[in-house]
Design an enzyme around this catalytic site. Structure first.
Site, PDB file in Angstrom:
ATOM      1  N   LYS A   1      23.375  -3.739   1.412  1.00 58.49           N
ATOM      2  CA  LYS A   1      22.383  -4.387   2.499  1.00 58.49           C
ATOM      3  C   LYS A   1      22.321  -2.716   3.544  1.00 58.49           C
ATOM      4  CE  LYS A   1      20.635  -8.118   2.517  1.00 58.49           C
ATOM      5  NZ  LYS A   1      19.541  -9.151   2.786  1.00 58.49           N
TER       6      LYS A   1
ATOM      7  N   THR B   1      -5.027  -7.461   0.069  1.00 57.95           N
ATOM      8  CA  THR B   1      -5.803  -8.278   0.239  1.00 57.95           C
ATOM      9  C   THR B   1      -5.195  -9.163  -0.255  1.00 57.95           C
ATOM     10  OG1 THR B   1      -7.860  -8.600  -1.133  1.00 57.95           O
ATOM     11  CG2 THR B   1      -8.278  -7.770   0.866  1.00 57.95           C
ATOM     12  N   HIS B   2      -4.725 -10.569   1.070  1.00 56.88           N
ATOM     13  CA  HIS B   2      -3.960 -12.037   0.052  1.00 56.88           C
ATOM     14  C   HIS B   2      -2.673 -11.709  -0.354  1.00 56.88           C
ATOM     15  CE1 HIS B   2      -7.926 -13.981   0.302  1.00 56.88           C
ATOM     16  NE2 HIS B   2      -8.828 -12.841  -0.981  1.00 56.88           N
TER      17      HIS B   2
END
Ligand code: ARG
Length: 460
Positions: free
Chosen positions: A283, A155-156
């Site tokens: 990448k 959460t958050h």
């Protein structure tokens, strides 16, 4: 020649054609327009406007056009018609002459376009239903293949409590199930037939609107001609369904992008759905997921645009409403692409169970458990919460996990803490303790997964 030239002395300006013509984009309604015309020819034949022979000529020419339309073989580029309705009519007139000039009796492009567009929407609602099921199946497959994996729940975007990976998958399955039900609901509302409403006031010919509706597969005719030609709620509802589902896809994409970071390292994605950098050889970027997130902008934009277009329009048809098409066509295409690629991405997910578990163990995700343990020893939750918070603070200072503190150290915070505390602080234990309906424990998750697998007929 335009469909309405009689009253005009001058031709349209080139710029008027540019703003007015919908043929460049409404040609995708060819198949729907032809099918509507076949049914209309039968209706006006029954009403005595066409002889049986005339109707048959029209129907066989329309059928031949339909075959071409469905094969993508109509020669649109050679035409300068204003819209798909005039294209179909002009093509017929070219082939059949005066008989074809009778087809538009009692009909208007207003009820015609409303019918065509509803047919198009209905067909695309069915296609998107299949796409949603595809994503759901992919999520269920990866859930089933990784039933034991535990990862941090957030959460958050702060580690909160650990959850099973299938629980995460099933959260999105619930969202996509609601998207499916939204499509089901809106399909029921859009499945009414406007044809026979004329330009706005109905038609003078005694046509059987019930029969027209049935022949086009609609549940019933629209009940008010003014509403029938000017309602675009179904476009808004479809755009809302697309937008909501894109929002769900985007949140899933965002979770996966995060899981895929070097920092989290919970998952890796397949080469098929990622791309590299022209400069940095190392990448491997989650472009597909980023594009799912990015394409939300244009889909939400189409919903907003259509709401604004419709607001303040007087009854009945206004040309503003021609703006209903491009946004919906694009939104449905993007939604389709995003659902399909989301399914492909999910199919390539490889989990690193060790890293998931390690991250789930870190971050004091078992602090709630310690509080609950103290509640079990008779301490009120608010006090237990405070004690557990102090333990976290002390452990943080030593750069240790709670379970790495000795019993003596733990007893400084509460002498009710005993040796048994170490068992409840274990990852497996605290996940499986949440065995309530809807929780992340092994049992409810297995049940939910089995139910979803059965519902979506995923083969084991
Ligand atoms: N192209 C038009 C549209 O998409 C068809 C209806 C035209 N009706 C009219 N009265 N000009 O809305």
């Amino acid at each position: 020649m335009s469909l309405w030239g009689g009253r005009f002395q001058d031709g349209s300006s080139a710029m008027f054609r540019r703003v007015n013509d919908s043929f460049p984009f409404d040609r995708v309604l060819a198949s729907q327009d032809i099918r509507g015309s076949i049914v209309w020819s039968r209706a006006i034949c029954k009403a005595g406007v066409l002889s049986k022979d005339e109707q048959q000529q029209l129907e066989s020419a329309l059928n031949a056009l339909l075959v071409k339309a469905d094969a993508g073989e109509l020669d649109f580029d050679a035409s300068t018609e204003e819209d798909i309705h005039s294209f179909v009519e002009a093509t017929l007139i070219e082939q059949l002459g005066d008989v074809a000039r009778k087809l538009h009796t009692g009909r208007s492009r207003n009820d015609q376009v409303a019918t065509d567009f509803r047919l198009w929407c209905r067909e695309h609602v069915d296609l998107l239903t299949q796409d949603l099921e595809l994503v759901i199946r992919s999520l269920l497959n990866t859930a089933k293949a990784n039933q034991e994996v535990i990862l941090p729940g957030y959460t958050h975007l702060q580690r909160a409590q650990p959850v099973r990976y299938p629980h995460w998958c099933l959260a999105y399955v619930e969202m996509f199930k609601r998207d499916l039900s939204r499509l089901r609901d809106l399909k029921a509302r859009l499945n009414q037939c406007p044809l026979g409403s004329g330009a706005l006031a109905g038609t003078v010919y005694p046509i059987d609107r019930q029969e027209i509706a049935e022949q086009l597969g609609f549940a019933s005719p629209c009940l008010n001609s003014l509403d029938a030609v000017s309602d675009r709620d179904y476009v808004l509802e479809t755009l809302f369904a697309a937008s909501t589902s894109m929002m769900h896809l985007s949140r899933m994409a965002e979770d996966l992008i995060f899981f895929n970071t070097g920092e989290a390292g919970f998952i890796t994605l397949g080469d098929q759905v990622t791309s590299g950098s022209s400069l940095m050889p190392q990448k491997k970027n989650p472009d597909a997921l980023e594009l799912i997130r990015g394409k939300c902008g244009r889909v939400f934009g189409s919903l907003q645009a259509m709401l604004v277009t419709m607001k303040g329009l007087p009854l009945a048809y206004n040309k503003d409403m021609q703006e209903d098409k491009e946004g919906l066509f694009d939104a449905m295409t993007q939604w389709h692409i995003c659902l399909c690629i989301a399914s492909e991405v999910v199919d390539t997910i490889k989990l690193d169970a060790q890293r998931c578990a390690k991250a789930a163990r870190e971050g004091y995700a078992n602090a709630t458990e310690l509080a609950d343990y103290l509640v079990g020893k008779g301490i009120p939750f608010r006090t237990a919460h405070d004690i557990s918070g102090q333990v976290v603070l002390g452990a943080l200072a030593q750069k240790k996990a709670i379970e790495e503190l000795s019993l003596d150290e733990l007893k400084k915070y509460s002498d009710l803490i005993e040796d048994d505390v170490y068992g409840i602080l274990q990852l497996e234990y605290l996940v499986n303790k949440r065995c309530i309906l809807g929780g992340t424990g092994a049992e409810p998750v297995a049940k939910a997964l089995d139910a979803a697998l059965a519902q979506f007929a995923v083969k084991a």
